[in-house]
Write an enzyme that holds these catalytic residues in place. Sequence first.
Site, PDB file in Angstrom:
ATOM      1  N   HIS A   1      -5.179 -75.077  29.987  1.00  0.00           N
ATOM      2  CA  HIS A   1      -6.133 -76.190  30.016  1.00  0.00           C
ATOM      3  C   HIS A   1      -6.639 -76.454  31.431  1.00  0.00           C
ATOM      4  CE1 HIS A   1      -7.292 -80.181  27.793  1.00  0.00           C
ATOM      5  NE2 HIS A   1      -8.331 -79.565  28.326  1.00  0.00           N
TER       6      HIS A   1
ATOM      7  N   ASP B   1       4.045 -76.644  23.821  1.00  0.00           N
ATOM      8  CA  ASP B   1       3.174 -77.791  24.080  1.00  0.00           C
ATOM      9  C   ASP B   1       3.672 -78.972  23.246  1.00  0.00           C
ATOM     10  OD1 ASP B   1       1.115 -79.590  24.497  1.00  0.00           O
ATOM     11  OD2 ASP B   1      -0.477 -78.133  24.203  1.00  0.00           O
ATOM     12  N   GLN B   2       4.078 -80.038  23.930  1.00  0.00           N
ATOM     13  CA  GLN B   2       4.481 -81.277  23.253  1.00  0.00           C
ATOM     14  C   GLN B   2       5.801 -81.110  22.493  1.00  0.00           C
ATOM     15  OE1 GLN B   2       0.973 -83.504  22.280  1.00  0.00           O
ATOM     16  NE2 GLN B   2       1.936 -84.515  20.541  1.00  0.00           N
TER      17      GLN B   2
ATOM     18  N   ASP C   1       5.416 -78.806  28.411  1.00  0.00           N
ATOM     19  CA  ASP C   1       4.672 -79.608  29.380  1.00  0.00           C
ATOM     20  C   ASP C   1       5.009 -81.096  29.275  1.00  0.00           C
ATOM     21  OD1 ASP C   1       3.415 -79.886  26.925  1.00  0.00           O
ATOM     22  OD2 ASP C   1       1.389 -79.547  27.679  1.00  0.00           O
ATOM     23  N   HIS C   2       5.444 -81.541  28.116  1.00  0.00           N
ATOM     24  CA  HIS C   2       5.887 -82.922  27.887  1.00  0.00           C
ATOM     25  C   HIS C   2       6.474 -82.963  26.483  1.00  0.00           C
ATOM     26  CE1 HIS C   2       2.264 -83.190  25.482  1.00  0.00           C
ATOM     27  NE2 HIS C   2       1.560 -82.831  26.536  1.00  0.00           N
TER      28      HIS C   2
ATOM     29  N   CYS D   1      -0.937 -83.333  29.217  1.00  0.00           N
ATOM     30  CA  CYS D   1      -1.098 -81.890  29.359  1.00  0.00           C
ATOM     31  C   CYS D   1      -1.658 -81.431  30.707  1.00  0.00           C
ATOM     32  CB  CYS D   1      -1.993 -81.381  28.228  1.00  0.00           C
ATOM     33  SG  CYS D   1      -2.412 -79.645  28.356  1.00  0.00           S
TER      34      CYS D   1
END
Length: 531
Positions: A105, A15-16, A293-294, A55
Amino acid sequence: MTKTARPNIILIMADQMAAHALSLYGNTVCKTPNLERLAAQGTVFENGYCNTPLCVPSRASMLSGVLSPDIGVFDNANELPSSVPTMAHYLRHSGYWTELCGKMHFIGPDQEHGFNQRSVTDVYPASYQWIADWEAGPAFVPSGTALNGVVESGPCIRTMQEDYDDEVEHCAIQSLYDRARAPEEQPFLQIVSFTSPHTPFTVSQDYWDRYERSEIDMPTVDTLPFDELDYHSKALFFAHGRHRHEVTKDHLIAARHAYYGMISYVDDKVGRILDTLERTGLSDNTAVFFVSDHGEMLGERGMWFKQTFWEWSAHVPFIASVPGIKGGTRCEAVVSLVDLLPTFLDLAGAEAPGLAGRSVLPLMRGDTGAWPDVAICDYLAIGPCVPCRMVRKGRFKFIYTHGHPDLLFDLVADPSELTNLADDANFADVLADLKALALRDWNPVALTIQVRDSQRQRKIIKTTPGTAPQWDFIARTGDETRYVRAQGVDATKGRLRLPQVPEVPPTWPELGLATVEDLIAGRQKIETFLK
């Protein structure tokens, strides 16, 4: 392709995690031996992109294989419609057993979206808590997140994110043992999704100690003057609270130090998953993919977090290891997360009709002839409050911000994205080509109406008096208070962070609010910008 011949599929998500932070993409600081091990077995896609740098819409787009505006997922409080099939539905039709282990999420009452099994509570709430509000303007932030997670960076004994990710790892590895014992539940699709290295940038001491302060690199591009920023970046300046905090050099170094430690923490987990595949004999017939995701700006250009199309935010790691395909290779073709579902269906021997992406298996085999070399990335949440879209095609990146000047960059000649070519007559044809791609089947005027209507409707539901609906998927008793819910991101993660020394309340100067005059000037700056 027979059922026994089709490979199992594991998708590991961070994540991130910015691609630019990894050694595989040229960073000389961050230590990721297990991602390098996976890369030696497979292919590193050098130009992988998310399809939205946020997200919920990014994950919804990835799971469905459809761009986020086309499924009505705009911000972190939009639900993926239950009528939209996900990779779990598609793969189950092809005879796969499917499991989601970790963060996804999901918003709304559907918390499974086709998976046979969901083994871990989600770290974030399933409610309409974080609705963007374009009517409120660029400074509105529904989650309350500002630069607290940056200026408070450093080592600690334990974080909520480590609580969560350790459980994700445990459940994922236990599931692999279970699948090895149950041939009838093969082939399988397993998604293992960690919440690290998302902000706040705090990490346990042993991972902090893997790096010396003297090793930590500084941003390639220094903080840019406010007046020189594009509209999207100016809007995020306020949405991210940069007018409320002063990020010092010490803060910057500590944040990058902790971020690298968090990446090494995830890397160790990747290694243990790969070890488990080898011990159970599953590795010979399991395809393993690693993505995020990014990304994370990590102080580049003075910016933090995501929600922008600059490379540190939109460019993601994309590594694929597939049995029978030569490893240790690199591919320069432009790919994105919507290419994952077509790839999985290709591995399953199934068709992928009507999806936004394509299978990357031909690229891994060296066949680039028919590849379009295009990635599309949308942004429709906080900050700019207008439709924004990025198109990467070949060496060029085009950024469209509705109602504001176009941006065009040559990422080969200008990897730091400092020279806007949109007004250069020598690149007029390139600009026209990429702008046509951006606007094809995408109407920013109609989309503005759609997004604002969605925000208004969800706010009515969110603010209805009475007991709020409880949609959170709870895998274990106590998880409803263990992770982020109504209390908010910063408050929850701060409450569950176990510091090494007693915390001292910050002073006014530490908060960047030294005087009343500072507060007044900051407000005037916002009001001037919003006009």
